[in-house]
Design a protein around this motif. Structure first.
Motif, PDB file in Angstrom:
ATOM      1  N   PRO A  92      80.056  -1.239  62.849  1.00  0.00           N
ATOM      2  CA  PRO A  92      81.612  -2.454  62.083  1.00  0.00           C
ATOM      3  C   PRO A  92      80.944  -3.685  61.352  1.00  0.00           C
ATOM      4  N   ASN A  93      79.183  -3.780  61.311  1.00  0.00           N
ATOM      5  CA  ASN A  93      78.476  -4.566  60.337  1.00  0.00           C
ATOM      6  C   ASN A  93      77.404  -4.257  60.212  1.00  0.00           C
ATOM      7  N   ALA A  94      76.345  -4.284  61.571  1.00  0.00           N
ATOM      8  CA  ALA A  94      75.070  -4.521  61.764  1.00  0.00           C
ATOM      9  C   ALA A  94      74.137  -4.004  60.642  1.00  0.00           C
ATOM     10  N   GLY A  95      73.706  -4.938  59.917  1.00  0.00           N
ATOM     11  CA  GLY A  95      72.660  -3.286  58.733  1.00  0.00           C
ATOM     12  C   GLY A  95      71.346  -2.872  59.324  1.00  0.00           C
ATOM     13  N   VAL A 155      84.891  -9.388  53.345  1.00  0.00           N
ATOM     14  CA  VAL A 155      84.111  -8.253  53.796  1.00  0.00           C
ATOM     15  C   VAL A 155      83.738  -7.786  54.990  1.00  0.00           C
ATOM     16  N   TYR A 156      83.413  -8.497  56.265  1.00  0.00           N
ATOM     17  CA  TYR A 156      83.993  -7.914  58.068  1.00  0.00           C
ATOM     18  C   TYR A 156      85.236  -7.304  58.062  1.00  0.00           C
ATOM     19  N   ALA A 157      86.568  -7.835  57.571  1.00  0.00           N
ATOM     20  CA  ALA A 157      87.784  -7.234  57.603  1.00  0.00           C
ATOM     21  C   ALA A 157      87.327  -6.570  56.831  1.00  0.00           C
ATOM     22  N   GLY A 167      75.105 -10.415  50.100  1.00  0.00           N
ATOM     23  CA  GLY A 167      76.628 -11.493  49.960  1.00  0.00           C
ATOM     24  C   GLY A 167      76.661 -12.112  50.743  1.00  0.00           C
ATOM     25  N   PHE A 168      76.508 -11.857  52.342  1.00  0.00           N
ATOM     26  CA  PHE A 168      76.851 -12.299  53.618  1.00  0.00           C
ATOM     27  C   PHE A 168      76.672 -14.225  53.199  1.00  0.00           C
ATOM     28  N   LEU A 169      75.689 -14.692  52.382  1.00  0.00           N
ATOM     29  CA  LEU A 169      74.997 -15.833  51.915  1.00  0.00           C
ATOM     30  C   LEU A 169      76.483 -16.994  51.873  1.00  0.00           C
ATOM     31  N   THR A 220      67.161 -14.940  49.718  1.00  0.00           N
ATOM     32  CA  THR A 220      67.982 -14.879  50.819  1.00  0.00           C
ATOM     33  C   THR A 220      68.427 -14.412  51.343  1.00  0.00           C
ATOM     34  N   PHE A 221      68.533 -14.104  52.715  1.00  0.00           N
ATOM     35  CA  PHE A 221      69.546 -13.773  53.550  1.00  0.00           C
ATOM     36  C   PHE A 221      69.724 -14.165  54.491  1.00  0.00           C
ATOM     37  N   PHE A 222      71.167 -14.771  55.384  1.00  0.00           N
ATOM     38  CA  PHE A 222      71.910 -16.165  55.971  1.00  0.00           C
ATOM     39  C   PHE A 222      73.687 -15.701  55.951  1.00  0.00           C
ATOM     40  N   ALA A 223      73.990 -15.453  57.277  1.00  0.00           N
ATOM     41  CA  ALA A 223      74.902 -15.067  57.308  1.00  0.00           C
ATOM     42  C   ALA A 223      75.713 -16.662  58.143  1.00  0.00           C
ATOM     43  N   GLY A 224      77.218 -16.089  58.164  1.00  0.00           N
ATOM     44  CA  GLY A 224      77.239 -16.738  59.296  1.00  0.00           C
ATOM     45  C   GLY A 224      77.960 -18.651  59.087  1.00  0.00           C
ATOM     46  N   THR A 268      76.697 -18.096  66.274  1.00  0.00           N
ATOM     47  CA  THR A 268      76.767 -18.323  64.107  1.00  0.00           C
ATOM     48  C   THR A 268      77.752 -17.115  63.692  1.00  0.00           C
ATOM     49  N   TYR A 269      77.682 -15.780  64.659  1.00  0.00           N
ATOM     50  CA  TYR A 269      78.724 -15.318  63.355  1.00  0.00           C
ATOM     51  C   TYR A 269      80.087 -14.862  64.423  1.00  0.00           C
ATOM     52  N   ALA A 270      80.678 -15.705  65.109  1.00  0.00           N
ATOM     53  CA  ALA A 270      81.719 -15.478  66.058  1.00  0.00           C
ATOM     54  C   ALA A 270      82.979 -15.189  64.670  1.00  0.00           C
ATOM     55  N   ALA A 271      83.049 -16.512  63.037  1.00  0.00           N
ATOM     56  CA  ALA A 271      83.610 -15.831  62.705  1.00  0.00           C
ATOM     57  C   ALA A 271      83.340 -14.307  62.062  1.00  0.00           C
ATOM     58  N   LEU A 272      82.749 -13.933  62.457  1.00  0.00           N
ATOM     59  CA  LEU A 272      82.530 -12.277  61.745  1.00  0.00           C
ATOM     60  C   LEU A 272      83.394 -11.836  62.577  1.00  0.00           C
ATOM     61  N   ALA A 273      83.234 -11.650  63.984  1.00  0.00           N
ATOM     62  CA  ALA A 273      83.669 -10.789  65.600  1.00  0.00           C
ATOM     63  C   ALA A 273      85.101 -11.105  65.032  1.00  0.00           C
ATOM     64  N   SER A 293      79.487   0.332  57.615  1.00  0.00           N
ATOM     65  CA  SER A 293      79.359  -1.536  56.699  1.00  0.00           C
ATOM     66  C   SER A 293      78.305  -1.106  55.472  1.00  0.00           C
ATOM     67  N   PHE A 294      76.694  -0.883  56.038  1.00  0.00           N
ATOM     68  CA  PHE A 294      75.871  -1.087  55.042  1.00  0.00           C
ATOM     69  C   PHE A 294      74.420  -1.023  55.809  1.00  0.00           C
ATOM     70  N   SER A 295      72.839  -0.343  55.441  1.00  0.00           N
ATOM     71  CA  SER A 295      71.572  -0.924  55.767  1.00  0.00           C
ATOM     72  C   SER A 295      71.626  -1.764  55.483  1.00  0.00           C
ATOM     73  N   ALA A 300      64.740  -8.422  62.511  1.00  0.00           N
ATOM     74  CA  ALA A 300      65.508  -7.099  61.981  1.00  0.00           C
ATOM     75  C   ALA A 300      66.373  -7.587  60.626  1.00  0.00           C
ATOM     76  N   ALA A 301      67.427  -7.945  60.613  1.00  0.00           N
ATOM     77  CA  ALA A 301      68.316  -7.968  59.818  1.00  0.00           C
ATOM     78  C   ALA A 301      67.534  -8.431  58.401  1.00  0.00           C
ATOM     79  N   GLY A 302      67.138  -9.869  58.523  1.00  0.00           N
ATOM     80  CA  GLY A 302      66.933 -10.784  57.434  1.00  0.00           C
ATOM     81  C   GLY A 302      65.137  -9.991  57.446  1.00  0.00           C
ATOM     82  N   THR A 357      77.910  -3.646  66.176  1.00  0.00           N
ATOM     83  CA  THR A 357      78.238  -5.188  66.370  1.00  0.00           C
ATOM     84  C   THR A 357      78.170  -5.621  65.590  1.00  0.00           C
ATOM     85  N   VAL A 358      78.199  -6.898  64.674  1.00  0.00           N
ATOM     86  CA  VAL A 358      76.979  -7.065  64.100  1.00  0.00           C
ATOM     87  C   VAL A 358      76.028  -7.722  64.011  1.00  0.00           C
ATOM     88  N   HIS A 359      75.471  -7.821  64.725  1.00  0.00           N
ATOM     89  CA  HIS A 359      73.429  -8.392  64.730  1.00  0.00           C
ATOM     90  C   HIS A 359      72.807  -6.891  64.563  1.00  0.00           C
TER      91      HIS A 359
HETATM   92  C1  PHB Z   1      72.939  -8.070  60.860  1.00  0.00           C
HETATM   93  O1  PHB Z   1      72.466  -8.828  61.997  1.00  0.00           O
HETATM   94  O2  PHB Z   1      72.734  -6.197  60.386  1.00  0.00           O
HETATM   95  C2  PHB Z   1      73.230  -8.432  60.291  1.00  0.00           C
HETATM   96  C3  PHB Z   1      73.989  -9.747  60.411  1.00  0.00           C
HETATM   97  C4  PHB Z   1      75.012 -10.896  59.517  1.00  0.00           C
HETATM   98  C5  PHB Z   1      75.703  -9.528  58.205  1.00  0.00           C
HETATM   99  C6  PHB Z   1      74.918  -9.064  58.074  1.00  0.00           C
HETATM  100  C7  PHB Z   1      73.483  -8.369  58.886  1.00  0.00           C
HETATM  101  O3  PHB Z   1      76.446 -10.738  57.799  1.00  0.00           O
END
Ligand code: PHB
Length: 388
Positions: free
Chosen positions: A124-127, A302-304, A253-255, A224-228, A40-45, A144-146, A174-176, A101-103
């Motif tokens: 470079p991403n995972a919060g 944002v990922y770039a 904003g990842f939404l 909500t928190f969802f991404a990808g 689900t996060y392939a495009a982010l990578a 990236s961010f927390s 954790a992220a959600g 990583t992302v997750h």
């Molecule tokens: C995360 O798992 O920390 C995560 C994944 C995707 C995002 C943001 C945070 O867009």
């Protein structure tokens, strides 16, 4: 050759190797990408790797004069494989730095491995709050961010808009959970109330029953928190359920980042908070966007930006160490006090190595997340539990 001379030469070579490390031997600096190239996060990578390489390519394939070489591992956003995967980079490939990583769940395993081995880790991403909280370390940095940051900013925005009762919905990991906690912290402090916290397992996309529940609760707002790919599906399902017209949907904003092409009409007007936006008025962003579009025939997201800034961060460290990865203290000191000239706007790092940054309020207009203003100025994650 005289024996005396040969011994001297050999001794000199040893001294040079010890003093110079990669620099004196002319060895490239080995960067190990650990990213979710599938799922689900392939495009982010891809965006993160593209951003990182763009900065390196802008400097002739080098950072601080050192040639950069890459190896990669697909972590599949699977925490159960994370320790094995990161050790492929650290032990087998003997990389100089891990970028990933992302997750959040995968990132926590990486942080442990980095701490145990002393390998430099740039996230470079995972919060995951813990990475710059209880797990913080001199050799762990985040560009990236927390998870707390965008959530906290949105809680204030939602309260200011007069919403009193909120439902939250996210993936149960954790992220959600941490994103929702950030929202809850500021929203309840301002007098708001969370009436229901809905979750489903990552990375599932069966939202229907939960949307029915939201319709029956009728809160003032949904956070909500969802991404990808999951974010694409959620926004479409929310609109298709007819909720878009009756119950405002807001989120981290990842939404809506890197997803608008696929979300189309369903995303129009959505309000989100993030450390990047379309329509920022800064020179660095303009040149970055032009260069990214030219190199990849794609608009950056944002990922770039986070990947690009990870390369900037490494470049600053390498420059301070004069290209010598063995000069850890000089490297980390320079990175810790760096001011990164990011497309998001310049940022510095907190004591626990997380960006102190403006969080923007954005609104979806067409295929863009148009900046509406700054929701939280120079927001620093509290870094709870970090002793360093
Ligand atoms: C995360 O798992 O920390 C995560 C994944 C995707 C995002 C943001 C945070 O867009």
């Amino acid at each position: 050759m005289h024996r005396r001379h040969a011994v001297k030469l050999a001794a000199a070579a040893v001294v040079a190797a010890m003093a110079g490390g990669a620099a004196a031997q002319g060895k490239p600096v080995k960067v190990g990408f650990m990213l979710p190239y599938t799922g689900t996060y392939a495009a982010l990578a891809t965006a993160i790797e593209n951003g990182f390489k763009l900065y390196v390519d802008e400097h002739g394939g080098k950072l601080a004069g050192q040639q950069i070489e890459y190896v990669r591992v697909d972590d599949e956003s699977d925490p159960s494989k994370a320790t094995d995967n990161v050790n492929k980079l650290i032990k087998r490939d003997q990389v100089d730095v891990v970028v990933g990583t992302v997750h959040s769940g995968v990132a926590m395993a990486m942080a442990k491995a980095a701490k145990d081995s002393g390998t430099l880790l740039i996230v470079p991403n995972a919060g995951a709050d813990a990475v710059t909280g209880p797990m913080c370390a001199p050799n762990i940095f985040r560009t990236s961010f927390s998870n707390w940051q965008p959530g906290y900013a949105m809680g204030e925005v939602a309260a200011k808009r007069g919403y009193k009762k909120a439902v939250t919905i996210t993936w149960k990991y954790a992220a959600g959970e941490e994103s929702v906690n950030g929202f809850k912290e500021s929203f309840t402090k301002a007098g708001g109330q969370i009436v229901k916290e809905l979750t489903l397992p990552f990375p599932r996309e069966e939202f229907q029953a939960l949307l029915t529940e939201i319709a029956s609760i009728k809160p003032d707002v949904v956070y909500t928190f969802f991404a990808g790919a999951g974010a694409v599906k959620f926004v479409k399902d929310y609109a298709a359920a007819g909720l878009g017209k009756s119950i405002p949907l807001v989120g981290a904003g990842f939404l809506t980042d890197g997803t608008l092409e696929a979300q189309g009409e369903a995303a129009q007007g959505l309000l989100t908070t993030l450390h990047y936006a379309d329509g920022l008025d800064n020179a660095k962003d303009k040149s970055f966007r032009l260069a990214y579009a030219k190199a990849y025939k794609l608009q950056p997201d944002v990922y770039a930006v986070q990947g690009y800034d990870a390369a900037q961060m490494l470049g600053i460290g390498l420059a301070a160490a004069k290209g010598d990865m063995s000069k850890r203290d000089a490297m980390y000191a320079a990175m810790a006090k760096a001011r990164i000239d990011s497309p998001r706007g310049a940022f510095t790092l907190s004591k626990s190595h997380n960006p102190v940054q403006d969080i923007y309020l954005r609104k979806v207009v067409g295929k863009t997340n148009q900046v509406q203003g700054v929701a939280a100025k120079a927001l620093a994650d509290p870094g709870r539990g970090c002793r360093m």
